[in-house]
Design a protein around this motif. Sequence first.
Motif, PDB file in Angstrom:
ATOM      1  N   GLU A   1      14.563   6.709 -11.307  1.00 46.09           N
ATOM      2  CA  GLU A   1      13.882   5.721 -10.481  1.00 46.09           C
ATOM      3  C   GLU A   1      14.827   5.063  -9.481  1.00 46.09           C
ATOM      4  O   GLU A   1      14.511   4.914  -8.310  1.00 46.09           O
ATOM      5  N   THR A   2      15.982   4.668  -9.980  1.00 46.29           N
ATOM      6  CA  THR A   2      16.971   4.035  -9.108  1.00 46.29           C
ATOM      7  C   THR A   2      17.443   4.996  -8.024  1.00 46.29           C
ATOM      8  O   THR A   2      17.565   4.633  -6.855  1.00 46.29           O
TER       9      THR A   2
ATOM     10  N   ARG B   1      15.533   8.966 -21.812  1.00 40.43           N
ATOM     11  CA  ARG B   1      15.101   7.679 -21.268  1.00 40.43           C
ATOM     12  C   ARG B   1      16.031   7.245 -20.143  1.00 40.43           C
ATOM     13  O   ARG B   1      15.597   6.740 -19.110  1.00 40.43           O
ATOM     14  N   ASP B   2      17.335   7.466 -20.328  1.00 38.06           N
ATOM     15  CA  ASP B   2      18.269   7.057 -19.292  1.00 38.06           C
ATOM     16  C   ASP B   2      18.141   7.929 -18.044  1.00 38.06           C
ATOM     17  O   ASP B   2      18.351   7.461 -16.925  1.00 38.06           O
ATOM     18  N   ILE B   3      17.811   9.184 -18.244  1.00 38.35           N
ATOM     19  CA  ILE B   3      17.578  10.047 -17.086  1.00 38.35           C
ATOM     20  C   ILE B   3      16.383   9.523 -16.311  1.00 38.35           C
ATOM     21  O   ILE B   3      16.425   9.385 -15.089  1.00 38.35           O
ATOM     22  N   ALA B   4      15.319   9.202 -17.030  1.00 38.63           N
ATOM     23  CA  ALA B   4      14.124   8.694 -16.366  1.00 38.63           C
ATOM     24  C   ALA B   4      14.414   7.399 -15.626  1.00 38.63           C
ATOM     25  O   ALA B   4      13.987   7.210 -14.490  1.00 38.63           O
TER      26      ALA B   4
ATOM     27  N   GLU C   1       0.820  -1.210   0.000  1.00 39.30           N
ATOM     28  CA  GLU C   1       0.000   0.000   0.000  1.00 39.30           C
ATOM     29  C   GLU C   1       0.853   1.258   0.000  1.00 39.30           C
ATOM     30  O   GLU C   1       0.568   2.233  -0.699  1.00 39.30           O
ATOM     31  N   LEU C   2       1.891   1.229   0.813  1.00 41.93           N
ATOM     32  CA  LEU C   2       2.736   2.423   0.934  1.00 41.93           C
ATOM     33  C   LEU C   2       3.798   2.504  -0.165  1.00 41.93           C
ATOM     34  O   LEU C   2       4.419   3.541  -0.362  1.00 41.93           O
ATOM     35  N   GLY C   3       4.004   1.399  -0.849  1.00 40.91           N
ATOM     36  CA  GLY C   3       5.049   1.408  -1.867  1.00 40.91           C
ATOM     37  C   GLY C   3       6.421   1.546  -1.220  1.00 40.91           C
ATOM     38  O   GLY C   3       7.280   2.296  -1.670  1.00 40.91           O
ATOM     39  N   TYR C   4       6.592   0.803  -0.150  1.00 37.07           N
ATOM     40  CA  TYR C   4       7.846   0.905   0.603  1.00 37.07           C
ATOM     41  C   TYR C   4       9.042   0.306  -0.138  1.00 37.07           C
ATOM     42  O   TYR C   4       8.925  -0.731  -0.780  1.00 37.07           O
ATOM     43  N   VAL C   5      10.170   0.974  -0.067  1.00 39.26           N
ATOM     44  CA  VAL C   5      11.424   0.424  -0.573  1.00 39.26           C
ATOM     45  C   VAL C   5      12.488   0.631   0.497  1.00 39.26           C
ATOM     46  O   VAL C   5      12.675   1.743   0.990  1.00 39.26           O
ATOM     47  N   ARG C   6      13.153  -0.421   0.843  1.00 40.12           N
ATOM     48  CA  ARG C   6      14.127  -0.363   1.923  1.00 40.12           C
ATOM     49  C   ARG C   6      15.301   0.561   1.594  1.00 40.12           C
ATOM     50  O   ARG C   6      15.805   0.609   0.487  1.00 40.12           O
TER      51      ARG C   6
ATOM     52  N   ARG D   1      18.331   9.093  -2.250  1.00 37.04           N
ATOM     53  CA  ARG D   1      18.187  10.501  -1.885  1.00 37.04           C
ATOM     54  C   ARG D   1      18.528  11.454  -3.011  1.00 37.04           C
ATOM     55  O   ARG D   1      19.088  12.521  -2.769  1.00 37.04           O
ATOM     56  N   THR D   2      18.247  11.050  -4.227  1.00 37.22           N
ATOM     57  CA  THR D   2      18.563  11.930  -5.354  1.00 37.22           C
ATOM     58  C   THR D   2      17.381  11.994  -6.309  1.00 37.22           C
ATOM     59  O   THR D   2      16.810  10.970  -6.654  1.00 37.22           O
ATOM     60  N   THR D   3      17.033  13.195  -6.716  1.00 33.27           N
ATOM     61  CA  THR D   3      15.979  13.312  -7.716  1.00 33.27           C
ATOM     62  C   THR D   3      16.557  13.937  -8.975  1.00 33.27           C
ATOM     63  O   THR D   3      17.348  14.865  -8.918  1.00 33.27           O
ATOM     64  N   LEU D   4      16.182  13.379 -10.115  1.00 36.32           N
ATOM     65  CA  LEU D   4      16.609  13.909 -11.404  1.00 36.32           C
ATOM     66  C   LEU D   4      15.383  14.473 -12.100  1.00 36.32           C
ATOM     67  O   LEU D   4      14.327  13.853 -12.095  1.00 36.32           O
TER      68      LEU D   4
END
Lengths: 347, 347
Positions: B88-89, B81-84, A44-49, B94-97
């Motif tokens: 996700e990874t 596509r690679d940025i996207a 539900e929360l979409g948790y990722v460790r 703790r990083t947003t692109l």
Amino acid sequence: MQKPTVNDIARVAGVSLATVDRVLNARPGVRSVTIERVNRAIAELGYVRDTAAANLARRRLYRLVFILPETANEFVLALERDIASQAETLLHQRTTLEKRSVLPFDPQAIVAALDALDPETIDGVAVFGPETPSVRDGVKRARARGIAVVALVSDLPSSDRDHFVGIDNMAAGRTAARLMGRFVRRAGRILVITGSRLARDHLERRTGFDALMSSEYPDLKVVASIEGRDDPELIRRMLPDVFAAYPDLVGIYSSAAGNPGLVQFLEETGPYPDLVVIAHELTPGSRAALTSGTFDAIISQDTGHLVRSATRLLRATADRAPFDVTQERIRIDIYLKENMPQQGEET
Amino acid sequence: MQKPTVNDIARVAGVSLATVDRVLNARPGVRSVTIERVNRAIAELGYVRDTAAANLARRRLYRLVFILPETANEFVLALERDIASQAETLLHQRTTLEKRSVLPFDPQAIVAALDALDPETIDGVAVFGPETPSVRDGVKRARARGIAVVALVSDLPSSDRDHFVGIDNMAAGRTAARLMGRFVRRAGRILVITGSRLARDHLERRTGFDALMSSEYPDLKVVASIEGRDDPELIRRMLPDVFAAYPDLVGIYSSAAGNPGLVQFLEETGPYPDLVVIAHELTPGSRAALTSGTFDAIISQDTGHLVRSATRLLRATADRAPFDVTQERIRIDIYLKENMPQQGEET
DNA sequence: TTGAAAGCGATACCAG
DNA sequence: CTGGTATCGCTTTCAA
């Protein structure tokens, strides 16, 4: 909207942190109803460790071993140097890398090294060696003990290793053949220098080379190859006879190690302006040969990438964690004088 | 023998944890005597900060932006596509692109995007654009505001950016020239298709190509290049005249984007078995052209590597942390049909 | 079976 | 200037 944490799961599922952890790590002692409840909350929360936090708490150490042939060839030396330099960096990432050298071309030495690996103190091993039945079984035993295993440079598919870290050697051989076919300007004979019959990577390169050569360049005849055993001196001594036997030699594909012997022979008896020479692995020696024009092209694989990829895969395997396939694919690099990376880069 | 921690330093130096932290992070309010004492302890113990733990405590977020030209060319699409996929990874690290598209070939649009970057919410930016005075100043202003900046693909040396993430385009041009010289089998003319005069990467490739071509292959004459503005349709329409004007055309170096136009023309009016075609960037289109034989070689740079390298360098710059030079060097990849990575790899 | 609480290594706020 | 302490997200005793 923050990333959910274990605390959020605990709250939503109405259980304690400890229970969440038990479910997360598949530890025993939780009723299946509870497990179900926790899993629902997780989904539900979409948790990722958060692996970093987990490793911190766990004080997890990754102890990895590289088993390499004890030889002075520059490719293996580069590998060793990259292992050492990575080791320093990884020390601060809870990972230790250790190199163990074994007698080259000696399956038993590899098996002994594998069998000596204690799962209590070692999490994973990267093996660079021939695919013999004994090695295959040694790898299987190591994996059975719970040690992650990757094959390095030369694949060990029959051993059921966790991953192969290296290039597609059949394709590398075909690549060499294509370059040879396009570079050579007249009909004639091509010599292939191989390493050992035991080495799967050498065999695959040879196979790929021959296949493309014979199907697409019928004017170029590949003569019976010589087996150099990665030994420069041996290669140097074998070459005069080859050159005497085939005056119409137009190309040489050095598919294994031992390049210094080839370079020495060519530079002492040459120059051979019309002879196309293609070799493997960018090293100080092959780089110099490329610069001087003795070599025309180098097929290579990035040793730094090999080492980093092996460690990432070993850690991911040990953690049963996912990894980025595209990042781990080792490229078949083609180097001409013009696109060689600067020398400094690999020091 | 454990790795020393802040607690060890505090103990050895006889101060509190808080003070150790102040010294470690160069925060004000510590007597120089104390600083000295702490530093001695740090040196003595050989302390190295655990970045994972630090980031955890700091709840540090890296917010990074990529400024790319808004165009449908496959190379930029691959980058996006690679940025996207990296985004996700990295979310779990703790990083947003974030990708921001701007009008292509429009320096002002880039400047506007740069000036819109608020250091309160953005830590770093990767810019793919032309090196004009206005862009240069925009980059300088961003850096002055405390935002880390790397130039992507096309360098911006005059802007004093923190790093350049891309290949040596002069060397790439020379590499193309060498391949051209070795692949072409008879004297004749060579056509170079460039992109924009504003694009530094295109200019550098052209320069490198011409230099090596004229010095080493005098039999091959490079004719006045056509400027395709990365526009397939424009390129397709320009080609008939070129082919009419030079019946002895033996090679084409497509040094920028817009390859689909070239491919379409060649496949519709061809085949040209003796024409050597070398282009840039491995994409679905160029891959198909290589497979069919329309293209003979591709010079490329790994978009996944570009994105990963840019983010690593941006984070390291933001943290004033060191990084692995060898890992960040982008290779000039040469692809023939034989060593192309499997299609799946870049999906 | 489950929960409370004490860390892991580092940071940051609040006092003094 | 300096120290005490809560906290980050997760793991791991120790009890209940």
